[in-house]
Design a protein around this motif. Structure first.
Motif, mmCIF file in Angstrom:
data_model
loop_
_atom_site.group_PDB
_atom_site.id
_atom_site.type_symbol
_atom_site.label_atom_id
_atom_site.label_comp_id
_atom_site.label_asym_id
_atom_site.label_seq_id
_atom_site.Cartn_x
_atom_site.Cartn_y
_atom_site.Cartn_z
ATOM 1 N N ARG A 25 0.854 -1.194 0.000
ATOM 2 C CA ARG A 25 0.000 0.000 0.000
ATOM 3 C C ARG A 25 0.883 1.235 0.000
ATOM 4 O O ARG A 25 0.874 2.044 0.934
ATOM 5 C CB ARG A 25 -0.938 -0.043 1.197
ATOM 6 C CG ARG A 25 -2.166 0.860 1.078
ATOM 7 C CD ARG A 25 -3.184 0.517 2.141
ATOM 8 N NE ARG A 25 -2.610 0.492 3.489
ATOM 9 C CZ ARG A 25 -3.204 -0.057 4.552
ATOM 10 N NH1 ARG A 25 -4.396 -0.619 4.435
ATOM 11 N NH2 ARG A 25 -2.613 -0.031 5.735
ATOM 12 N N ARG A 26 1.665 1.370 -1.067
ATOM 13 C CA ARG A 26 2.573 2.502 -1.250
ATOM 14 C C ARG A 26 2.784 2.708 -2.736
ATOM 15 O O ARG A 26 2.290 1.936 -3.564
ATOM 16 C CB ARG A 26 3.916 2.222 -0.567
ATOM 17 C CG ARG A 26 4.702 1.057 -1.188
ATOM 18 C CD ARG A 26 6.116 1.011 -0.651
ATOM 19 N NE ARG A 26 6.934 -0.060 -1.198
ATOM 20 C CZ ARG A 26 7.599 -0.002 -2.356
ATOM 21 N NH1 ARG A 26 7.522 1.078 -3.129
ATOM 22 N NH2 ARG A 26 8.329 -1.024 -2.753
ATOM 23 N N SER A 60 2.267 -9.746 -6.422
ATOM 24 C CA SER A 60 2.960 -11.023 -6.236
ATOM 25 C C SER A 60 3.998 -10.979 -5.128
ATOM 26 O O SER A 60 4.352 -12.020 -4.556
ATOM 27 C CB SER A 60 3.630 -11.454 -7.540
ATOM 28 O OG SER A 60 4.531 -10.451 -7.993
ATOM 29 N N THR A 61 4.494 -9.773 -4.797
ATOM 30 C CA THR A 61 5.516 -9.682 -3.749
ATOM 31 C C THR A 61 4.957 -10.029 -2.366
ATOM 32 O O THR A 61 5.730 -10.247 -1.432
ATOM 33 C CB THR A 61 6.152 -8.279 -3.705
ATOM 34 O OG1 THR A 61 5.149 -7.312 -3.372
ATOM 35 C CG2 THR A 61 6.782 -7.933 -5.042
ATOM 36 N N LEU A 62 3.638 -10.088 -2.228
ATOM 37 C CA LEU A 62 3.049 -10.554 -0.976
ATOM 38 C C LEU A 62 3.390 -12.025 -0.735
ATOM 39 O O LEU A 62 3.350 -12.502 0.403
ATOM 40 C CB LEU A 62 1.533 -10.377 -0.994
ATOM 41 C CG LEU A 62 1.023 -8.932 -1.044
ATOM 42 C CD1 LEU A 62 -0.474 -8.911 -1.281
ATOM 43 C CD2 LEU A 62 1.381 -8.189 0.240
ATOM 44 N N GLY A 111 -0.242 -18.089 -2.071
ATOM 45 C CA GLY A 111 0.063 -17.509 -0.774
ATOM 46 C C GLY A 111 1.508 -17.706 -0.354
ATOM 47 O O GLY A 111 2.344 -18.196 -1.129
ATOM 48 N N PRO A 112 1.839 -17.339 0.880
ATOM 49 C CA PRO A 112 3.229 -17.384 1.349
ATOM 50 C C PRO A 112 3.865 -18.775 1.283
ATOM 51 O O PRO A 112 5.085 -18.897 1.223
ATOM 52 C CB PRO A 112 3.129 -16.883 2.799
ATOM 53 C CG PRO A 112 1.865 -16.098 2.850
ATOM 54 C CD PRO A 112 0.937 -16.773 1.889
ATOM 55 N N ASP A 113 3.041 -19.816 1.304
ATOM 56 C CA ASP A 113 3.571 -21.181 1.245
ATOM 57 C C ASP A 113 3.633 -21.694 -0.190
ATOM 58 O O ASP A 113 3.529 -22.896 -0.440
ATOM 59 C CB ASP A 113 2.706 -22.122 2.094
ATOM 60 C CG ASP A 113 2.760 -21.787 3.573
ATOM 61 O OD1 ASP A 113 3.820 -21.298 4.029
ATOM 62 O OD2 ASP A 113 1.755 -22.003 4.268
#
Length: 284
Positions: A28-29, A234-236, A201-203
């Motif tokens: 959120r930037r 995607s960087t999440l 997701g992260p996994d």
């Protein structure tokens, strides 16, 4: 040559992005072309297609001014407006308007799951087709039936299915293959191998991202498949380099011509009309 056929640029200080709640706080930037160049630096990405992220014509006007590596813009107009033809023409006349390659509406955020099946939406997409623009479909399983109705209603239009139809990679999605079969049966639809890391997701390392990526190509064929990063969303889940490396590894056993089609040729043909990559905005 790799064309990243799906990424975003934005600045929440310029305009609100309603979907940017606390769940996406890390992104959120502002993300601008300098950030994009830093992300793609050291990779084989030679050009990109930037995609709208809010229903705001001012965002589209801003995206059209972005320099290389941005080659084309999938923007937004109100497809349901009675004067949609004039609105499309007005966007094309803006600075950088020659780089408008398509339009997208975030249909998966509409309260009505049948929004895409509306007559006024079909009318708007016919206007896009007449202007030589592609329509990007952003849908999940909920909107699948309406998306097919739109594709069938406007056979003269070219459609790009974003993010492989957003399968539930994290939990498994037994209906996804059938949905891909439905879309692939329509010759005016191509599909993006994108957004899979976001859905995993992260996994993501423990999820079958490779299988979904390859399945897209198996359903649509290499000449109707294209890669996209979905950066910076995607960087999440993973850094840009990891997304690109894992995606290209998933396609490693394709022969040279098929692999090149998925990595760049399809995007160049569908979005850029096969014109030279040098036709994009100059470096600044």
């Amino acid at each position: 040559m790799i064309i990243d056929a799906h990424h975003h640029l934005w600045d929440p200080a310029d305009r609100p992005y309603p979907w940017m709640d606390d769940s996406v706080a890390p992104i959120r930037r502002r993300f601008d072309v300098d950030d994009l160049r830093a992300a793609t630096g050291g990779t084989d990405v030679t050009g990109t297609i930037v995609v709208q992220a809010v229903h705001d014509p001012d965002e589209t006007a801003w995206l059209l001014t972005q320099p290389a590596p941005v080659l084309g813009v999938v923007g937004w107009v109100d497809l349901t407006a009675p004067d949609v033809t004039e609105r499309i023409a007005a966007v094309s006349e803006l600075p950088g308007g020659h780089r408008l390659v398509g339009i997208r509406h975030q249909a998966h955020d509409e309260p009505d799951p049948d929004w895409l099946a509306r007559d006024d939406v079909a009318r708007g997409v016919r206007a896009l087709a007449a202007a030589g623009l592609v329509f990007d479909l952003l849908v999940r399983a909920r909107e699948h039936r309406a998306a097919l109705a739109l594709v069938d209603a406007v056979p003269e239009a070219s459609f790009v299915l974003d993010h492989a139809g957003k399968p539930d990679v994290d939990h498994g999605d037994p209906g996804w293959s059938d949905r891909m079969t439905d879309f692939a049966a329509r010759p005016n639809v191509v599909c993006k191998v994108s957004g899979l890391f976001t859905e995993a997701g992260p996994d993501w390392r423990d999820r079958p991202v490779d299988r979904y990526a390859r399945a897209v190509v198996e359903h649509f064929g290499p000449d109707r498949s294209m890669v996209g990063s979905d950066w910076p969303v995607s960087t999440l889940a993973a850094p840009y380099d990891d997304v690109l490396a894992r995606t290209t590894t998933a396609l490693a056993d394709l022969d040279t011509s098929d692999r090149q089609a998925v990595l760049g040729g399809t995007a160049q043909r569908v979005y850029l009309g096969g014109r030279s990559l040098a036709a994009g905005a100059p470096q600044t």
